[in-house]
Design a protein around this motif. Sequence first.
Motif, PDB file in Angstrom:
ATOM      1  N   ALA A  77       0.831  -1.206   0.000  1.00 46.13           N
ATOM      2  CA  ALA A  77       0.000   0.000   0.000  1.00 46.13           C
ATOM      3  C   ALA A  77       0.865   1.256   0.000  1.00 46.13           C
ATOM      4  CB  ALA A  77      -0.924  -0.010   1.221  1.00 46.13           C
ATOM      5  N   THR A  78       1.962   1.233   0.779  1.00 47.45           N
ATOM      6  CA  THR A  78       2.884   2.373   0.808  1.00 47.45           C
ATOM      7  C   THR A  78       3.472   2.619  -0.573  1.00 47.45           C
ATOM      8  OG1 THR A  78       3.462   1.916   3.118  1.00 47.45           O
ATOM      9  CG2 THR A  78       4.990   3.276   1.858  1.00 47.45           C
ATOM     10  N   LYS A  79       3.892   1.537  -1.235  1.00 45.29           N
ATOM     11  CA  LYS A  79       4.454   1.660  -2.578  1.00 45.29           C
ATOM     12  C   LYS A  79       3.417   2.198  -3.555  1.00 45.29           C
ATOM     13  CE  LYS A  79       6.550  -1.039  -6.305  1.00 45.29           C
ATOM     14  NZ  LYS A  79       6.921  -2.382  -6.799  1.00 45.29           N
ATOM     15  N   MET A  80       2.166   1.716  -3.449  1.00 41.64           N
ATOM     16  CA  MET A  80       1.104   2.151  -4.355  1.00 41.64           C
ATOM     17  C   MET A  80       0.808   3.643  -4.182  1.00 41.64           C
ATOM     18  SD  MET A  80      -2.777   0.666  -4.719  1.00 41.64           S
ATOM     19  CE  MET A  80      -2.237  -0.910  -5.392  1.00 41.64           C
ATOM     20  N   LEU A  81       0.794   4.115  -2.919  1.00 41.67           N
ATOM     21  CA  LEU A  81       0.546   5.532  -2.667  1.00 41.67           C
ATOM     22  C   LEU A  81       1.676   6.388  -3.229  1.00 41.67           C
ATOM     23  CD1 LEU A  81      -1.126   7.787  -1.399  1.00 41.67           C
ATOM     24  CD2 LEU A  81       0.054   7.352   0.766  1.00 41.67           C
ATOM     25  N   HIS A  82       2.920   5.950  -3.041  1.00 41.64           N
ATOM     26  CA  HIS A  82       4.068   6.689  -3.576  1.00 41.64           C
ATOM     27  C   HIS A  82       3.989   6.763  -5.101  1.00 41.64           C
ATOM     28  CE1 HIS A  82       6.684   5.944   0.250  1.00 41.64           C
ATOM     29  NE2 HIS A  82       5.947   7.042   0.336  1.00 41.64           N
ATOM     30  N   GLU A  83       3.593   5.663  -5.726  1.00 42.59           N
ATOM     31  CA  GLU A  83       3.476   5.653  -7.191  1.00 42.59           C
ATOM     32  C   GLU A  83       2.435   6.658  -7.663  1.00 42.59           C
ATOM     33  OE1 GLU A  83       2.576   1.596  -7.984  1.00 42.59           O
ATOM     34  OE2 GLU A  83       4.684   0.948  -8.034  1.00 42.59           O
ATOM     35  N   ALA A  84       1.306   6.740  -6.941  1.00 41.56           N
ATOM     36  CA  ALA A  84       0.262   7.697  -7.309  1.00 41.56           C
ATOM     37  C   ALA A  84       0.751   9.131  -7.128  1.00 41.56           C
ATOM     38  CB  ALA A  84      -0.993   7.450  -6.482  1.00 41.56           C
ATOM     39  N   GLU A  85       1.458   9.393  -6.028  1.00 42.97           N
ATOM     40  CA  GLU A  85       1.986  10.741  -5.785  1.00 42.97           C
ATOM     41  C   GLU A  85       3.045  11.109  -6.816  1.00 42.97           C
ATOM     42  OE1 GLU A  85       1.377  11.449  -1.013  1.00 42.97           O
ATOM     43  OE2 GLU A  85       3.109  10.243  -1.639  1.00 42.97           O
ATOM     44  N   LEU A 109       3.204   9.954  -9.872  1.00 48.53           N
ATOM     45  CA  LEU A 109       2.501  10.157 -11.141  1.00 48.53           C
ATOM     46  C   LEU A 109       1.871  11.545 -11.199  1.00 48.53           C
ATOM     47  CD1 LEU A 109       1.085   9.368 -13.803  1.00 48.53           C
ATOM     48  CD2 LEU A 109      -0.694   8.274 -12.413  1.00 48.53           C
ATOM     49  N   LEU A 110       1.168  11.942 -10.126  1.00 47.82           N
ATOM     50  CA  LEU A 110       0.445  13.220 -10.116  1.00 47.82           C
ATOM     51  C   LEU A 110       1.345  14.411  -9.808  1.00 47.82           C
ATOM     52  CD1 LEU A 110      -2.795  12.011  -8.301  1.00 47.82           C
ATOM     53  CD2 LEU A 110      -2.479  12.413 -10.750  1.00 47.82           C
ATOM     54  N   GLY A 111       2.537  14.136  -9.278  1.00 44.72           N
ATOM     55  CA  GLY A 111       3.501  15.213  -9.035  1.00 44.72           C
ATOM     56  C   GLY A 111       3.240  16.027  -7.787  1.00 44.72           C
ATOM     57  N   VAL A 112       2.386  15.531  -6.893  1.00 45.15           N
ATOM     58  CA  VAL A 112       2.059  16.267  -5.666  1.00 45.15           C
ATOM     59  C   VAL A 112       1.928  15.286  -4.504  1.00 45.15           C
ATOM     60  CG1 VAL A 112       0.883  18.217  -6.767  1.00 45.15           C
ATOM     61  CG2 VAL A 112      -0.402  16.134  -6.260  1.00 45.15           C
ATOM     62  N   GLU A 113       2.061  15.821  -3.281  1.00 49.48           N
ATOM     63  CA  GLU A 113       1.847  15.005  -2.089  1.00 49.48           C
ATOM     64  C   GLU A 113       0.354  14.935  -1.812  1.00 49.48           C
ATOM     65  OE1 GLU A 113       3.781  14.616   2.355  1.00 49.48           O
ATOM     66  OE2 GLU A 113       3.109  16.597   1.714  1.00 49.48           O
ATOM     67  N   LEU A 114      -0.161  13.732  -1.662  1.00 50.16           N
ATOM     68  CA  LEU A 114      -1.595  13.537  -1.475  1.00 50.16           C
ATOM     69  C   LEU A 114      -1.982  13.397  -0.007  1.00 50.16           C
ATOM     70  CD1 LEU A 114      -2.232  11.015  -4.397  1.00 50.16           C
ATOM     71  CD2 LEU A 114      -2.590  13.483  -4.410  1.00 50.16           C
TER      72      LEU A 114
END
Length: 319
Positions: free
Chosen positions: A45-53, A55-60
């Motif tokens: 889950a940590t890796k998946m969240l980092h990948e999304a951040e 990709l989007l270029g921002v901290e979520l």
Amino acid sequence: MSRIPEAHLIHSRLRLRQLRLMLALDELGSLRRAADEIGMTQPAATKMLHEAENLLGVELFERMSRGMRATPFGETVIYYARMVFAELSGMREELAALESGNLGRVTIGAIPALASGLLTRTIATLKQSHPRLSMSIQVDTSDVLVQALLQDQLDVVLGRIPPGARADELLFDSLGEEALCVIVGAQHPLASATAQDLSWGQLQGMTWVLQQHPSPMRSIINQAFYNAQLDIPSSIVETTSIMTLLSLIQQTDMLGVTPLSVVNEYPGKHLLAVLPIEFEPRLPPYGLITRRHRIKSSAMQAFMGSVRTVYEQQVQETD
């Protein structure tokens, strides 16, 4: 230069599972609990969240001492994630309905003045042409209905755009306008009054049956007293129910405000009297309201098309 990627990159790389994780994380506030919720390990889950951040270029999400909290960027992604899953749920319901031979389901909001006339005729017409179409009706003021629409609790609203609404998120298909009138029971002392006999000042001290603030109709009534340089009446009964209003008017000496069309279509209109006093402010037009970015289902399109047809028939009948 913006860090936010082009839309086509988000479309091709952002995954539904990442959106599910963000929704779970927003709800539970813990990465471990969010990972359990969607059936994956915390490291994954940590890796998946980092990948999304990345990709989007921002901290979520902000890492707090106790759990995690969405940043303004994260709140925006969560808002759209909810819409994505709401649309997917709608797709599933429509597919299931089509599989069973139904047209589907549509949830409708309608203001009280239109519920007993235009909406009733539309439902009767639709049930003849689409007998297996499922409809759910909520009757309330425009401010309540539009808020429910923006939260995806309704598919379409038959009403008005209320003041302060997020108009940029809405589509409005105008149908027509309504004139307001002040009504009393036929036995009321003012029932036979002439226009020369009446003023807002004379009516100000009486008991009124009105919609709640901030409905568009209530705003118009408040404006009428303001224009007459008078305070809002201190004795008010508030209701969104047309039937409650009409019943109170007939059985008491209260005054009410309603669209003239409601009076004309009411079977017991001989029990009412319209006072000859005019409103300077006018109600905004009413029409069909939908979400701007919402794809209209077959059921929504059938309902909206039927509303327009029935409305045009009503106009022709009154011409």
